[in-house]
Design a protein around this motif. Structure first.
Motif, PDB file in Angstrom:
ATOM      1  N   ALA A   1       0.927  -1.005  -0.023  1.00 59.36           N
ATOM      2  CA  ALA A   1       0.035   0.011   0.159  1.00 59.36           C
ATOM      3  C   ALA A   1       1.009   1.075   0.103  1.00 59.36           C
ATOM      4  O   ALA A   1       2.097   1.327   0.604  1.00 59.36           O
ATOM      5  CB  ALA A   1      -0.764  -0.170   1.219  1.00 59.36           C
ATOM      6  N   GLY A   2       0.341   2.323  -0.704  1.00 55.96           N
ATOM      7  CA  GLY A   2       1.168   3.447  -0.816  1.00 55.96           C
ATOM      8  C   GLY A   2       0.629   4.433   0.491  1.00 55.96           C
ATOM      9  O   GLY A   2       0.068   3.814   1.435  1.00 55.96           O
ATOM     10  N   VAL A   3       0.987   5.722   0.357  1.00 56.51           N
ATOM     11  CA  VAL A   3       0.655   6.521   1.320  1.00 56.51           C
ATOM     12  C   VAL A   3      -0.945   7.057   1.438  1.00 56.51           C
ATOM     13  O   VAL A   3      -1.310   7.095   0.075  1.00 56.51           O
ATOM     14  CB  VAL A   3       1.542   7.728   1.177  1.00 56.51           C
ATOM     15  CG1 VAL A   3       0.973   8.944   2.532  1.00 56.51           C
ATOM     16  CG2 VAL A   3       2.855   7.487   1.612  1.00 56.51           C
ATOM     17  N   VAL A   4      -1.649   6.725   2.519  1.00 55.80           N
ATOM     18  CA  VAL A   4      -3.097   7.104   2.435  1.00 55.80           C
ATOM     19  C   VAL A   4      -3.326   8.348   3.161  1.00 55.80           C
ATOM     20  O   VAL A   4      -2.832   8.624   4.175  1.00 55.80           O
ATOM     21  CB  VAL A   4      -3.620   5.829   3.173  1.00 55.80           C
ATOM     22  CG1 VAL A   4      -5.291   6.075   3.260  1.00 55.80           C
ATOM     23  CG2 VAL A   4      -3.354   4.586   2.470  1.00 55.80           C
ATOM     24  N   GLN A   5      -4.174   8.967   2.317  1.00 49.83           N
ATOM     25  CA  GLN A   5      -4.628  10.371   3.031  1.00 49.83           C
ATOM     26  C   GLN A   5      -6.295  10.225   3.084  1.00 49.83           C
ATOM     27  O   GLN A   5      -6.923   9.596   2.164  1.00 49.83           O
ATOM     28  CB  GLN A   5      -4.122  11.282   2.277  1.00 49.83           C
ATOM     29  CG  GLN A   5      -2.690  11.672   2.222  1.00 49.83           C
ATOM     30  CD  GLN A   5      -2.316  12.981   1.781  1.00 49.83           C
ATOM     31  OE1 GLN A   5      -1.458  12.954   0.836  1.00 49.83           O
ATOM     32  NE2 GLN A   5      -2.713  14.049   2.495  1.00 49.83           N
ATOM     33  N   SER A   6      -6.828  10.805   4.123  1.00 55.01           N
ATOM     34  CA  SER A   6      -8.178  11.056   4.106  1.00 55.01           C
ATOM     35  C   SER A   6      -8.546  12.342   4.804  1.00 55.01           C
ATOM     36  O   SER A   6      -7.559  12.904   5.919  1.00 55.01           O
ATOM     37  CB  SER A   6      -8.968   9.891   4.802  1.00 55.01           C
ATOM     38  OG  SER A   6      -8.563   9.808   5.997  1.00 55.01           O
ATOM     39  N   PRO A   7      -9.639  12.976   4.374  1.00 53.28           N
ATOM     40  CA  PRO A   7     -10.421  12.903   3.419  1.00 53.28           C
ATOM     41  C   PRO A   7      -9.935  13.497   2.175  1.00 53.28           C
ATOM     42  O   PRO A   7      -8.672  13.750   2.063  1.00 53.28           O
ATOM     43  CB  PRO A   7     -11.486  13.542   3.792  1.00 53.28           C
ATOM     44  CG  PRO A   7     -11.266  14.874   4.309  1.00 53.28           C
ATOM     45  CD  PRO A   7     -10.246  14.351   5.240  1.00 53.28           C
ATOM     46  N   ARG A   8     -10.507  12.887   0.762  1.00 51.10           N
ATOM     47  CA  ARG A   8      -9.610  13.208  -0.414  1.00 51.10           C
ATOM     48  C   ARG A   8      -9.974  14.794  -0.625  1.00 51.10           C
ATOM     49  O   ARG A   8      -9.348  15.615  -1.228  1.00 51.10           O
ATOM     50  CB  ARG A   8     -10.161  12.675  -1.477  1.00 51.10           C
ATOM     51  CG  ARG A   8      -9.531  11.131  -1.373  1.00 51.10           C
ATOM     52  CD  ARG A   8      -7.900  11.201  -1.725  1.00 51.10           C
ATOM     53  NE  ARG A   8      -7.584  11.988  -2.900  1.00 51.10           N
ATOM     54  CZ  ARG A   8      -7.666  11.618  -4.142  1.00 51.10           C
ATOM     55  NH1 ARG A   8      -7.749  10.194  -4.232  1.00 51.10           N
ATOM     56  NH2 ARG A   8      -7.118  12.266  -4.973  1.00 51.10           N
ATOM     57  N   TYR A   9     -11.334  15.255  -0.151  1.00 47.32           N
ATOM     58  CA  TYR A   9     -11.754  16.449  -0.247  1.00 47.32           C
ATOM     59  C   TYR A   9     -12.511  17.047   1.071  1.00 47.32           C
ATOM     60  O   TYR A   9     -13.085  16.234   1.738  1.00 47.32           O
ATOM     61  CB  TYR A   9     -12.865  16.772  -1.414  1.00 47.32           C
ATOM     62  CG  TYR A   9     -12.447  16.133  -2.885  1.00 47.32           C
ATOM     63  CD1 TYR A   9     -12.305  14.768  -3.110  1.00 47.32           C
ATOM     64  CD2 TYR A   9     -11.617  16.907  -3.533  1.00 47.32           C
ATOM     65  CE1 TYR A   9     -12.001  14.290  -4.199  1.00 47.32           C
ATOM     66  CE2 TYR A   9     -11.057  16.396  -4.907  1.00 47.32           C
ATOM     67  CZ  TYR A   9     -11.172  15.131  -5.221  1.00 47.32           C
ATOM     68  OH  TYR A   9     -10.826  14.677  -6.388  1.00 47.32           O
ATOM     69  N   LYS A  10     -12.360  18.274   1.251  1.00 47.94           N
ATOM     70  CA  LYS A  10     -13.093  18.802   2.416  1.00 47.94           C
ATOM     71  C   LYS A  10     -13.365  20.420   2.004  1.00 47.94           C
ATOM     72  O   LYS A  10     -12.664  21.123   1.428  1.00 47.94           O
ATOM     73  CB  LYS A  10     -11.968  18.925   3.515  1.00 47.94           C
ATOM     74  CG  LYS A  10     -12.667  19.185   5.016  1.00 47.94           C
ATOM     75  CD  LYS A  10     -13.591  17.979   5.535  1.00 47.94           C
ATOM     76  CE  LYS A  10     -14.154  18.602   6.658  1.00 47.94           C
ATOM     77  NZ  LYS A  10     -15.242  17.237   7.124  1.00 47.94           N
ATOM     78  N   ILE A  11     -14.776  20.876   2.190  1.00 51.10           N
ATOM     79  CA  ILE A  11     -15.090  22.071   2.234  1.00 51.10           C
ATOM     80  C   ILE A  11     -15.642  22.488   3.516  1.00 51.10           C
ATOM     81  O   ILE A  11     -16.487  21.980   3.926  1.00 51.10           O
ATOM     82  CB  ILE A  11     -16.282  21.985   1.016  1.00 51.10           C
ATOM     83  CG1 ILE A  11     -15.699  21.736  -0.422  1.00 51.10           C
ATOM     84  CG2 ILE A  11     -16.882  23.291   0.776  1.00 51.10           C
ATOM     85  CD1 ILE A  11     -16.881  21.308  -1.501  1.00 51.10           C
TER      86      ILE A  11
ATOM     87  N   LEU B   1      -8.513  21.128   0.217  1.00 53.83           N
ATOM     88  CA  LEU B   1      -9.408  21.712   1.099  1.00 53.83           C
ATOM     89  C   LEU B   1      -9.987  23.063   0.382  1.00 53.83           C
ATOM     90  O   LEU B   1      -9.026  23.794  -0.128  1.00 53.83           O
ATOM     91  CB  LEU B   1      -8.442  22.293   2.238  1.00 53.83           C
ATOM     92  CG  LEU B   1      -9.180  23.298   3.461  1.00 53.83           C
ATOM     93  CD1 LEU B   1     -10.367  22.457   3.951  1.00 53.83           C
ATOM     94  CD2 LEU B   1      -8.208  23.738   4.330  1.00 53.83           C
ATOM     95  N   THR B   2     -11.020  23.437   0.713  1.00 51.21           N
ATOM     96  CA  THR B   2     -11.688  24.610  -0.091  1.00 51.21           C
ATOM     97  C   THR B   2     -12.357  25.302   1.290  1.00 51.21           C
ATOM     98  O   THR B   2     -13.339  24.788   2.088  1.00 51.21           O
ATOM     99  CB  THR B   2     -12.821  24.354  -0.886  1.00 51.21           C
ATOM    100  OG1 THR B   2     -12.095  23.687  -2.006  1.00 51.21           O
ATOM    101  CG2 THR B   2     -13.518  25.619  -1.193  1.00 51.21           C
ATOM    102  N   VAL B   3     -12.140  26.494   1.505  1.00 54.97           N
ATOM    103  CA  VAL B   3     -12.507  27.240   2.724  1.00 54.97           C
ATOM    104  C   VAL B   3     -13.492  28.397   1.987  1.00 54.97           C
ATOM    105  O   VAL B   3     -13.014  29.216   1.307  1.00 54.97           O
ATOM    106  CB  VAL B   3     -11.366  28.046   3.650  1.00 54.97           C
ATOM    107  CG1 VAL B   3     -12.233  28.556   4.700  1.00 54.97           C
ATOM    108  CG2 VAL B   3     -10.486  26.819   4.093  1.00 54.97           C
ATOM    109  N   LEU B   4     -14.795  28.364   2.416  1.00 57.72           N
ATOM    110  CA  LEU B   4     -15.676  29.369   1.717  1.00 57.72           C
ATOM    111  C   LEU B   4     -15.860  30.517   2.890  1.00 57.72           C
ATOM    112  O   LEU B   4     -15.910  30.401   4.149  1.00 57.72           O
ATOM    113  CB  LEU B   4     -16.997  28.731   1.627  1.00 57.72           C
ATOM    114  CG  LEU B   4     -16.957  27.338   0.536  1.00 57.72           C
ATOM    115  CD1 LEU B   4     -18.246  26.994   0.474  1.00 57.72           C
ATOM    116  CD2 LEU B   4     -16.310  27.793  -0.725  1.00 57.72           C
TER     117      LEU B   4
END
Lengths: 110, 116
Positions: B2-12, B113-116
């Protein structure tokens, strides 16, 4: 000011053409790496060069480290659409202090 | 492997909210990095861990960013409170510290990451 300057910033060419991208610095590096990054993914290591003047070939890609270990180039022969991506160079001033350039965004059109 | 795992993939999130990112490095990799990548730029180092010790956090904005790697394996990066300018991709990478490895880093896919 970037420690590593990459040029050109953008490059768009036709399939089959050759190209060279550059990575320049005023600093001396103990090693230099080239990565390719596709949209939505992390960078993937292509090569590490460690000796001044070193040339490494990876299929159609040729990497060269400058004699003074301050600069590097990546030459692609007969580019293909699959070569499209962001090409990043990263220099290490010691084994763990690594800095990335801003990258060259390459587009190869069919 | 397994490679490097990141979560989440997207966050708003909305500004002033907290956010946390998680990273699980490649098994056996004792060095872990968190990078920030803005659009059209290369990765910029935020913090580097050797096992559970943060050995380079000079570029981490400590007023709002924090990170931990309690057992020397997975790591969490937190922002509290988030600002509009924090919108970026947060990359995690790992490597094996050895004389011959030349710091070859393996990256995860990142968290956008998207910050609104």
């Amino acid at each position: 000011t970037q420690l590593l300057e990459q040029s050109p910033q953008f490059l768009s060419i036709q399939e089959g053409e050759n190209l060279t991208v550059y990575c320049n610095s005023s600093s001396v590096f103990s090693s230099l790496q080239w990565y390719r990054q596709e949209p939505g993914e992390g960078p993937v290591l292509l090569v590490t060069v460690v000796t001044g003047g070193e040339v490494k070939k990876l299929k159609r890609l040729t990497f060269q480290f400058g004699d003074a270990r301050k600069d590097s180039s990546l030459h692609i022969t007969a580019a293909q659409p699959g070569d499209t991506g962001l090409y990043l160079c990263a220099g290490a001033r010691n084994n763990n202090d690594m800095r990335f350039g801003a990258g060259t965004r390459l587009t190869v059109k069919p | 492997e397994a490679g490097v795992v990141q979560s989440p993939r997207y966050k708003i999130i909305e500004k002033k909210q907290p956010v946390a990112f998680w990273c699980n490095p490649i098994s056996g990799h004792n060095t872990l990095y968190w990078y920030l990548q803005n659009l059209g730029q290369g990765p910029e180092l935020l913090i580097r861990y050797e096992n559970e010790e943060a050995v380079d956090d000079s570029q981490l904005p400590k007023d709002r960013f924090s990170a931990e790697r309690l057992k020397g394996v997975d790591s969490t990066l937190k922002i509290q409170p988030a600002e509009l300018g924090d919108s970026a991709v947060y990359l995690c990478a790992s490597s094996v510290a050895s004389v011959s490895s030349y710091n070859e880093q393996f990256f995860g896919p990142g968290t956008r990451l998207t910050v609104l």
